[in-house]
Design a protein around this motif. Structure first.
Motif, PDB file in Angstrom:
ATOM      1  N   GLN A   1      31.917  63.741  -0.048  1.00 52.62           N
ATOM      2  CA  GLN A   1      30.915  63.241   0.891  1.00 52.62           C
ATOM      3  C   GLN A   1      31.493  63.104   2.292  1.00 52.62           C
ATOM      4  O   GLN A   1      30.826  63.394   3.280  1.00 52.62           O
ATOM      5  N   ALA A   2      32.744  62.666   2.383  1.00 53.30           N
ATOM      6  CA  ALA A   2      33.389  62.529   3.688  1.00 53.30           C
ATOM      7  C   ALA A   2      33.495  63.874   4.368  1.00 53.30           C
ATOM      8  O   ALA A   2      33.328  63.983   5.583  1.00 53.30           O
ATOM      9  N   GLY A   3      33.758  64.928   3.605  1.00 52.18           N
ATOM     10  CA  GLY A   3      33.850  66.261   4.184  1.00 52.18           C
ATOM     11  C   GLY A   3      32.546  66.700   4.804  1.00 52.18           C
ATOM     12  O   GLY A   3      32.519  67.248   5.911  1.00 52.18           O
ATOM     13  N   VAL A   4      31.457  66.435   4.134  1.00 51.03           N
ATOM     14  CA  VAL A   4      30.139  66.799   4.668  1.00 51.03           C
ATOM     15  C   VAL A   4      29.834  65.968   5.908  1.00 51.03           C
ATOM     16  O   VAL A   4      29.360  66.484   6.917  1.00 51.03           O
ATOM     17  N   ARG A   5      30.145  64.684   5.844  1.00 55.52           N
ATOM     18  CA  ARG A   5      29.917  63.822   7.014  1.00 55.52           C
ATOM     19  C   ARG A   5      30.760  64.290   8.190  1.00 55.52           C
ATOM     20  O   ARG A   5      30.313  64.290   9.336  1.00 55.52           O
ATOM     21  N   GLY A   6      32.012  64.697   7.891  1.00 58.04           N
ATOM     22  CA  GLY A   6      32.892  65.159   8.960  1.00 58.04           C
ATOM     23  C   GLY A   6      32.329  66.376   9.679  1.00 58.04           C
ATOM     24  O   GLY A   6      32.395  66.467  10.908  1.00 58.04           O
ATOM     25  N   VAL A   7      31.772  67.302   8.926  1.00 53.10           N
ATOM     26  CA  VAL A   7      31.160  68.487   9.540  1.00 53.10           C
ATOM     27  C   VAL A   7      29.969  68.063  10.393  1.00 53.10           C
ATOM     28  O   VAL A   7      29.810  68.528  11.532  1.00 53.10           O
ATOM     29  N   ALA A   8      29.141  67.166   9.865  1.00 50.43           N
ATOM     30  CA  ALA A   8      27.965  66.717  10.612  1.00 50.43           C
ATOM     31  C   ALA A   8      28.369  65.993  11.895  1.00 50.43           C
ATOM     32  O   ALA A   8      27.757  66.206  12.958  1.00 50.43           O
ATOM     33  N   LEU A   9      29.390  65.132  11.821  1.00 50.29           N
ATOM     34  CA  LEU A   9      29.845  64.410  13.015  1.00 50.29           C
ATOM     35  C   LEU A   9      30.365  65.373  14.075  1.00 50.29           C
ATOM     36  O   LEU A   9      30.133  65.182  15.277  1.00 50.29           O
ATOM     37  N   ARG A  10      31.074  66.405  13.645  1.00 49.61           N
ATOM     38  CA  ARG A  10      31.595  67.383  14.600  1.00 49.61           C
ATOM     39  C   ARG A  10      30.475  68.203  15.243  1.00 49.61           C
ATOM     40  O   ARG A  10      30.603  68.666  16.380  1.00 49.61           O
TER      41      ARG A  10
END
Length: 149
Positions: free
Chosen positions: A105-114
């Protein structure tokens, strides 16, 4: 109504199976009973298993699967067979699965934040790269008008 030891063990088995089935795999969706049964039968044709039987085990309607099936289920999901019978081992696996889910989930959030704040033309490039990566990984394309759960 009192719960017998056998019923309690059956409930534990169903809970543990359900946990393994619902852990997301690459692509974000859970395994189906039929997919798991087919994979086990393909590797070990002598193991008697079907999607319907796995469903019955998962909802507690069927009890006491063969030792051979439990071993193959453990192999399929990448856990030790002790996961099904040893509470300490099961707790460790549960913690590991939870940590893995958080990382995914953190990986998906990281992409979205970027991607947040990028202009539309840059977002189109990011989307094209992600679509190509999904294709290379053998994942289905994403239909933004009809997202899948």
């Amino acid at each position: 109504m009192d719960v017998t030891d056998d019923e309690a063990l059956d409930s534990v088995l169903a809970d543990r199976l359900n946990q393994l089935f619902t852990v997301s795999r690459p692509g974000g969706r859970s395994w189906t009973n039929d997919e798991v049964a087919a994979a086990i039968k393909k590797l070990h044709p002598s193991v008697k298993v079907s999607g319907a039987y796995l469903s019955a085990l998962r909802n507690g309607k069927r009890r006491q699967p063969s030792h051979e099936l439990l071993v193959e289920l453990a192999k399929f999901f990448g856990v030790a067979p002790g996961y099904f019978v040893d509470p300490d081992h099961a707790d460790r696996v549960t913690q590991q699965l939870a940590a893995l889910d958080e990382l995914r989930q953190a990986g998906v959030r990281g992409v979205a934040l970027r991607a947040a704040g990028l202009p539309p033309d840059s977002l189109a490039v990011v989307t094209a790269v992600l679509d190509q990566m999904r294709k290379l990984q053998g994942l289905p394309s994403v239909d933004e008008d009809h997202p899948k759960p």
